[in-house]
Structure formats: C-alpha cells, structure tokens
Design an enzyme around this catalytic site. Structure first.
Site: not given
Length: 307
Positions: A62, A66-67, A142, A213, A272
């Site tokens: 996604h 942070d990803h 998410h 996530d 995570h």
C-alpha cells in the site's frame, strides 16, 4: 527448492534504533523480490551484500510512506548504476502515478519498469504468472487500499541428470534454472524443458503470504490456507484495546496468531512492530499461547523454507 526470506526492516510508522521500516527480501535462486520498500532499504541491502541491480521484482502492499518512501531512491540508484534489465513492480491503485511522479524527480531510468497495478478486492486476483512462480493479491483490512500478497512456487521433485544436460549441450549456467522448473531457450533456438533433464517424480508447492498492514480479516485467512509461512502485521501487544487497533487497520500479536491458526499455516512471523516494544519476544510469547510455531521478526533475520 529453498526460498530464503530476509527481514530488512520490521518496524512500523517511523524508523527506530533497531528497526528500519518495512522491507523483506525473498530469494528463490532466480529472483530477488522486495516486499515493500521502506526508507533505508538500500542500507540494509548493502549490509547483506545485495546490489540494487540484482533486485528483479518489487511488490508494494500500500502507499503509506513507511512502506514506499524507499522506492524513489532505489530506482535512482538503479539508474545511476546503469541497470539494463526490466524491473517488475506490483502495487495497488495509485502505484503507477507514484512511480511516474518519482521519475519526474530522478529522471527516466535506462531500463523498463513493468508495472502491475491492482485494485485489491475480497476475491483473490492473479497478478503475475511466470514459469514456476505466481503472485496473487487479496484485499487486506487497512485505512487505504492494501494488497495482501501470496507468493507461490511450483517445484519439481527429482534428480537432475548432468550427463543428459551435457549431451544436449546445455550450458552449466542454465542447469539451476531447469532444475527449479523453468523452461530455457538455448542460443541456437532450441527449447529445453525441465523434464528433458530432470527425472521428475512429482511436484510441490512453496507458498508465502505477506499481509502488509491489516486488521484481522477473513480474506487473509482464505489466501493463507496451505502457506508454509504467514508474515502478518503485529503492530501492537495483546494488552492494547482491540477495537481501537482494528479501527486503525492494524493487528495485535494475538490477532495474527488467530489468523494463523484458522488458516492452518506452518509458521507465523510477526512483523511491523511498534517501537514502543523494545523486545519483540514479548509479542511472540503472547501469540504462542494461541499458535505455537511463531517467531517475531528482527531486522536482518533470515529463514529458509523448502517444499
């Protein structure tokens, strides 16, 4: 066929002293696949001796920073190092625009970027199908569209016949690809199939699922059935309020364990992990009360699975 998984970053939201942001390297002998590309991923690759030029596929779950914030820098480095080979990237709706915007900053690369943009849904979608490898996506739960990925390899069980390979004039550099189930084309145009040089006695399936996530959801349970490894969001401890965590689109350690138990996976890996927990073994201990074969990922930890 051994599949090696290396956790380059196991943190959540912001980088910590001991946890970089989400990134996982999966190696199968032919491919080097990145699952998410958090900030700092290049430093981790250098630490384990992997050149960015060796990365063949990037699968983004996604578009939260942070990803994905490590991707523009990775593409820029590949371009500066003169990469020529295609790079395969998969991600949810919006990944194409993100990459195009990045290219406006770093410049058009001297290699082709093949983008597979997926709209996640509750029904499993086929994304990529290669010779002995396939990628599927299903919607995680998410706050933005999120692809939970299933990576599968069809492996051939049998003895490789080097004498036969030499008789056919197959270069040694191609033997491993054939033994792993890939058809190859020789310089003279001949097509060589695995069964031409492998005494096939059967086949097996290696399957890894990575959630990105997610709050606990049936879609993850469904896609995880039959997996050797489930890599699941475990941002928080069991002591946190479940409803609050789920509304944020995340899971606790015990939520991940219940998903693993329902799906019947072989091994659960928690990742995570919030920086509020200095020792991830706390989360593993909580999860083990529900699902016994569980480990908490640490940065630069590796594990190998086979069919």
């Amino acid at each position: 066929m051994p599949i090696r998984i290396t956790f380059l970053g196991t943190g959540a939201g912001t980088p910590g002293k001991d946890r970089y942001l989400p990134a996982i390297l999966v190696e199968d002998g032919l491919r080097k696949i990145l699952l998410d590309v958090g900030e700092g991923v290049q430093y981790r690759l250098f630490e384990i001796g992997i050149s960015p030029l060796k990365i063949t596929h990037v699968f983004i779950t996604h578009l939260h920073g942070d990803h994905v914030f490590g991707l523009p820098g990775l593409l820029a480095t590949m371009a500066m190092l003169g990469r020529k080979e295609d790079l395969v990237i998969s991600g949810p709706i919006g990944i194409t625009n993100f990459i195009r915007s990045s290219m406006e900053i770093v410049g058009d690369p001297p290699f082709r970027v093949r983008i597979y943009e997926v709209e996640p849904s509750t029904n499993v979608k086929d994304v990529i199908s290669e010779e002995n490898f396939s990628l599927q996506c299903v919607s995680a739960k998410h706050t933005v569209p999120d692809c939970a990925y299933s990576l599968s390899w069809r492996t051939y069980v049998g003895r490789f016949n080097p004498e036969r390979a030499r008789e056919l004039g197959i270069p040694i550099t191609l033997w491993k690809r054939l033994h792993m189930g890939e058809t190859v084309v020789l310089d003279d145009g001949r097509v060589i199939k695995p069964e031409d040089v492998v005494e096939v006695r059967g086949s097996g399936l290696v399957k890894i699922v990575y959630t990105g996530d997610t709050a606990p959801t049936e879609t993850i349970i469904d896609i995880s059935r039959g997996a050797q490894v489930l890599i699941h969001d475990s941002t928080f401890s069991a002591i946190e309020d479940g409803n609050l965590i789920w509304n944020q689109g995340h899971s606790r350690s015990i939520d991940a364990a219940r998903v693993a138990r329902e799906a019947g996976v072989d091994k659960l890996v928690l990742t995570h992990i919030s920086n509020r927990y200095s020792d991830p073994e706390l989360l593993a201990a909580e999860a083990s009360e529900i699902f016994t074969n569980v480990i908490a990922a640490r940065d630069l930890m590796s594990l190998t699975i086979t069919s």
